[in-house]
Design a protein around this motif. Sequence first.
Motif, PDB file in Angstrom:
ATOM      1  N   LEU A  25      -8.311  -1.534   1.544  1.00 26.49           N
ATOM      2  CA  LEU A  25      -8.900  -0.618   0.763  1.00 26.49           C
ATOM      3  C   LEU A  25      -8.454  -0.209  -0.575  1.00 26.49           C
ATOM      4  O   LEU A  25      -8.782   0.053  -1.617  1.00 26.49           O
ATOM      5  N   ILE A  26      -6.814  -0.009  -0.370  1.00 26.86           N
ATOM      6  CA  ILE A  26      -5.995   0.469  -1.831  1.00 26.86           C
ATOM      7  C   ILE A  26      -5.899  -0.805  -2.534  1.00 26.86           C
ATOM      8  O   ILE A  26      -6.286  -0.561  -3.772  1.00 26.86           O
ATOM      9  N   LYS A  70      -8.809  -9.534  -0.442  1.00 19.86           N
ATOM     10  CA  LYS A  70     -10.241  -9.203   0.042  1.00 19.86           C
ATOM     11  C   LYS A  70     -10.219  -8.722   1.331  1.00 19.86           C
ATOM     12  O   LYS A  70      -9.535  -8.665   2.194  1.00 19.86           O
ATOM     13  N   ILE A  71     -11.277  -7.777   1.383  1.00 21.64           N
ATOM     14  CA  ILE A  71     -11.362  -7.046   2.739  1.00 21.64           C
ATOM     15  C   ILE A  71     -12.082  -7.996   3.597  1.00 21.64           C
ATOM     16  O   ILE A  71     -13.146  -8.526   3.564  1.00 21.64           O
ATOM     17  N   ASP A  72     -11.643  -8.083   4.823  1.00 20.56           N
ATOM     18  CA  ASP A  72     -12.275  -9.206   5.728  1.00 20.56           C
ATOM     19  C   ASP A  72     -12.845  -8.331   7.074  1.00 20.56           C
ATOM     20  O   ASP A  72     -12.215  -7.443   7.499  1.00 20.56           O
ATOM     21  N   SER A  83     -14.585   0.664   5.498  1.00 26.04           N
ATOM     22  CA  SER A  83     -14.370  -0.836   5.075  1.00 26.04           C
ATOM     23  C   SER A  83     -15.766  -1.593   5.115  1.00 26.04           C
ATOM     24  O   SER A  83     -16.254  -2.296   4.152  1.00 26.04           O
ATOM     25  N   LEU A  84     -16.487  -1.416   6.372  1.00 26.27           N
ATOM     26  CA  LEU A  84     -17.735  -2.324   6.325  1.00 26.27           C
ATOM     27  C   LEU A  84     -18.695  -1.581   5.498  1.00 26.27           C
ATOM     28  O   LEU A  84     -19.720  -2.566   5.130  1.00 26.27           O
ATOM     29  N   ILE A  85     -18.817  -0.262   5.496  1.00 24.65           N
ATOM     30  CA  ILE A  85     -19.735   0.033   4.475  1.00 24.65           C
ATOM     31  C   ILE A  85     -19.640  -0.466   2.939  1.00 24.65           C
ATOM     32  O   ILE A  85     -20.396  -0.773   2.228  1.00 24.65           O
ATOM     33  N   TYR A  86     -18.215  -0.554   2.603  1.00 21.64           N
ATOM     34  CA  TYR A  86     -17.903  -1.195   1.323  1.00 21.64           C
ATOM     35  C   TYR A  86     -18.254  -2.501   1.067  1.00 21.64           C
ATOM     36  O   TYR A  86     -18.932  -2.852   0.129  1.00 21.64           O
ATOM     37  N   ILE A  87     -18.051  -3.351   2.253  1.00 17.68           N
ATOM     38  CA  ILE A  87     -18.531  -4.953   2.574  1.00 17.68           C
ATOM     39  C   ILE A  87     -20.039  -5.038   2.260  1.00 17.68           C
ATOM     40  O   ILE A  87     -20.292  -5.927   1.478  1.00 17.68           O
ATOM     41  N   ALA A 113     -10.500  -4.417  14.846  1.00 21.71           N
ATOM     42  CA  ALA A 113     -10.187  -2.869  15.015  1.00 21.71           C
ATOM     43  C   ALA A 113     -11.117  -2.146  15.943  1.00 21.71           C
ATOM     44  O   ALA A 113     -10.711  -1.400  16.783  1.00 21.71           O
ATOM     45  N   LEU A 114     -12.368  -2.223  15.660  1.00 19.15           N
ATOM     46  CA  LEU A 114     -13.470  -1.451  16.593  1.00 19.15           C
ATOM     47  C   LEU A 114     -13.377  -2.081  17.761  1.00 19.15           C
ATOM     48  O   LEU A 114     -13.629  -1.193  18.538  1.00 19.15           O
ATOM     49  N   MET A 115     -13.290  -3.376  18.116  1.00 13.34           N
ATOM     50  CA  MET A 115     -13.548  -3.810  19.317  1.00 13.34           C
ATOM     51  C   MET A 115     -12.261  -3.114  20.239  1.00 13.34           C
ATOM     52  O   MET A 115     -12.481  -2.722  21.511  1.00 13.34           O
ATOM     53  N   CYS A 116     -10.965  -3.364  19.596  1.00 16.83           N
ATOM     54  CA  CYS A 116      -9.831  -2.866  20.354  1.00 16.83           C
ATOM     55  C   CYS A 116      -9.951  -1.359  20.613  1.00 16.83           C
ATOM     56  O   CYS A 116      -9.402  -0.740  21.673  1.00 16.83           O
TER      57      CYS A 116
END
Length: 305
Positions: free
Chosen positions: A237-238, A191-193, A287-291, A200-203
Amino acid sequence: MKLLSKKETLKQTIPLMALMIGLNVVLNICATYIPFAGYIFILFMPLVSTIFCLNSKKRYFPIYFVSTILISVLTTLSDFSSTLLYLLPSLVSGFIFSFCINKNINFHFAFLLNTLVLFIAQIAFIPLIDFIYSIHTINNVLILFGLNDSTIFKIFILAIIYFICAIEITLVYIVTSDELSKFGYFFNNSKIDVFVQIYALMCSLFAIIFNFLNIENISILFIVLSLNASIFTSIELINNKIKSSYFIIPLVVISSWLIYVFLISKTTEIKSTICFTLIPIILSITSLIYIISDRIKKQRKANNV
């Protein structure tokens, strides 16, 4: 009572705790005094702690943690560098692995967190070990490869140490997941976490800030951290068959590279690397849009029922 079964009380936990502490101490001694074979033994340290945490209450972990460190230091007083650099992070890794399995949290987040823990341990304890034993670990390695006068390499040294830690955690995961599967424990890799995307965004944000402040070595480090997370984002995603990802992933990678090539003529190569943060930023947003959309769909279905 089975030794490897969930323990509810301290009395039930003590035999398992004693066994796992003993295993950790033996592995640590081997890692300390057997130069090359030690790297193999190091891979099994997180497995020992993971098994303990999966079969005991979390409130007993501090006792296990402190006892393991104390006994390991006492048994390797002549050289306790392995205790600080490898055993201590492995105890934390074991706890993180077990937590993710119990809570069904995506393993990718556990990987990123464990790599970060190992990296912080390396950065924190190498100067301490250098001071105690009057050595210069990083400088010695640079001299060995003839890179002690390389300014560029020194800028990348933190990123390289992190990359080495990532390789170590990859090997640890291979060993740990394979052995845990024999006991019926499995990591969630599908699952997408959301935690991976936030990470990733914070880094990426920190990479941009430090790049703007001209602190290049820290900026490069955070770029590598964000790219590491973006690899897992791509896999998620894949695996979840998000059709848009099939063209978004190659598009963003190629675009970032082209922008990098363009920026080299406008600024330095090091400053230009900041464009690679586009990869984790765009993939994380996707990914966040998908979640969010997936949760909205599930909520609508629940309401219709």
